[in-house]
Write a protein that holds these residues in place. Structure first.
Motif, PDB file in Angstrom:
ATOM      1  N   PHE A  78       0.769  -1.032  -0.058  1.00 52.67           N
ATOM      2  CA  PHE A  78      -0.051  -0.168  -0.510  1.00 52.67           C
ATOM      3  C   PHE A  78       0.743   1.187  -0.214  1.00 52.67           C
ATOM      4  CE2 PHE A  78      -2.415   3.565   2.572  1.00 52.67           C
ATOM      5  CZ  PHE A  78      -3.373   3.705   1.156  1.00 52.67           C
ATOM      6  N   MET A  79       2.122   1.031   0.822  1.00 54.18           N
ATOM      7  CA  MET A  79       2.711   2.387   0.821  1.00 54.18           C
ATOM      8  C   MET A  79       3.433   2.761  -0.335  1.00 54.18           C
ATOM      9  SD  MET A  79       2.645   3.569   3.547  1.00 54.18           S
ATOM     10  CE  MET A  79       1.142   3.697   4.719  1.00 54.18           C
ATOM     11  N   ASP A  80       3.486   1.183  -1.301  1.00 59.37           N
ATOM     12  CA  ASP A  80       4.445   2.038  -2.259  1.00 59.37           C
ATOM     13  C   ASP A  80       3.453   2.184  -3.167  1.00 59.37           C
ATOM     14  OD1 ASP A  80       6.562   0.806  -1.947  1.00 59.37           O
ATOM     15  OD2 ASP A  80       6.022  -1.320  -2.901  1.00 59.37           O
ATOM     16  N   ILE A  81       1.878   2.311  -3.044  1.00 61.68           N
ATOM     17  CA  ILE A  81       0.195   2.731  -4.342  1.00 61.68           C
ATOM     18  C   ILE A  81       0.961   3.885  -3.905  1.00 61.68           C
ATOM     19  CG2 ILE A  81      -1.419   2.876  -4.631  1.00 61.68           C
ATOM     20  CD1 ILE A  81      -1.541  -0.322  -4.211  1.00 61.68           C
ATOM     21  N   VAL A  82       0.707   4.027  -2.444  1.00 61.89           N
ATOM     22  CA  VAL A  82       1.426   5.851  -2.466  1.00 61.89           C
ATOM     23  C   VAL A  82       1.757   6.749  -2.796  1.00 61.89           C
ATOM     24  CG1 VAL A  82       0.848   7.536   0.093  1.00 61.89           C
ATOM     25  CG2 VAL A  82      -0.221   5.261   0.056  1.00 61.89           C
ATOM     26  N   ALA A  83       3.322   5.861  -3.009  1.00 57.69           N
ATOM     27  CA  ALA A  83       4.097   6.567  -3.539  1.00 57.69           C
ATOM     28  C   ALA A  83       4.043   6.609  -5.166  1.00 57.69           C
ATOM     29  CB  ALA A  83       5.649   6.079  -3.995  1.00 57.69           C
TER      30      ALA A  83
END
Length: 185
Positions: free
Chosen positions: A43-48
């Motif tokens: 999910f944090m990769d998706i935020v980036a």
């Protein structure tokens, strides 16, 4: 079942979150973890990635989460569900405003809103101007402050008299002028 979960999760996010895409991250993460659509790291990769891609970050994240949960149909469901509350509110407001088309109180209400918006825009301008001028004057650079005011005045007059000029071009031109006249400072 995953499409129903996606729809209701993103409808809730669209309905109850305020403050833009970054403010929605905790709600997104709660739904992602609750339904097991992806790991927190994914999910944090998706935020980036959502911050780097064009478009609103909230819509980008909904599309990526939906895609990760159920492929491109999941992306469509999540994105549609996220936008739907805003669309419904706009339709409701449009209906109400159309009924009040010739109501003098509605006109007075919007005059008040425009006045407040104008005050906030002036305040933002004042903050930027005072910071720029205070820094210049504090450093004893009167000529720099005067040149900055001349650029600001030139931008204002250009926008007033040649209003077809795109603001982005005006900002870029001001940057070029600033680089030219301030490079010797």
């Amino acid at each position: 079942m995953v499409f129903i979960n996606l729809f209701f999760a993103f409808f809730r996010i669209g309905l109850f979150s305020f403050g833009g895409g970054l403010a929605m991250i905790p709600m997104y993460l709660t739904e992602v973890e609750k339904h097991g659509w992806m790991t927190q790291s994914e999910f944090m990769d998706i935020v980036a990635v959502s911050q780097m891609t064009p478009g609103p970050i909230a819509v980008n994240m909904a599309s990526y989460v939906g895609s990760g949960a159920a492929g491109w149909p999941g992306a469509i469901v999540a994105t549609t569900a996220l936008a739907l509350p805003s669309v419904l509110v706009i339709l409701a407001l449009t209906t109400v405003l159309n009924r009040l088309k010739n109501n003098p109180r509605k006109d007075a209400f919007f005059f008040g809103i425009k006045s407040a918006a104008m005050a906030l825009i002036f305040y933002a301008g004042w903050l930027i101007a005072s910071d720029t001028l205070t820094t210049s004057l504090h450093d004893g650079q009167w000529p720099m402050a005067v040149k900055g005011l001349l650029i600001a005045g030139g931008c204002y007059l250009t926008r007033v008299y040649w209003s077809k000029l795109e603001p982005v071009l005006l900002i870029l031109a001001s940057g070029v002028v600033g680089a030219f006249i301030f490079s010797g400072q």
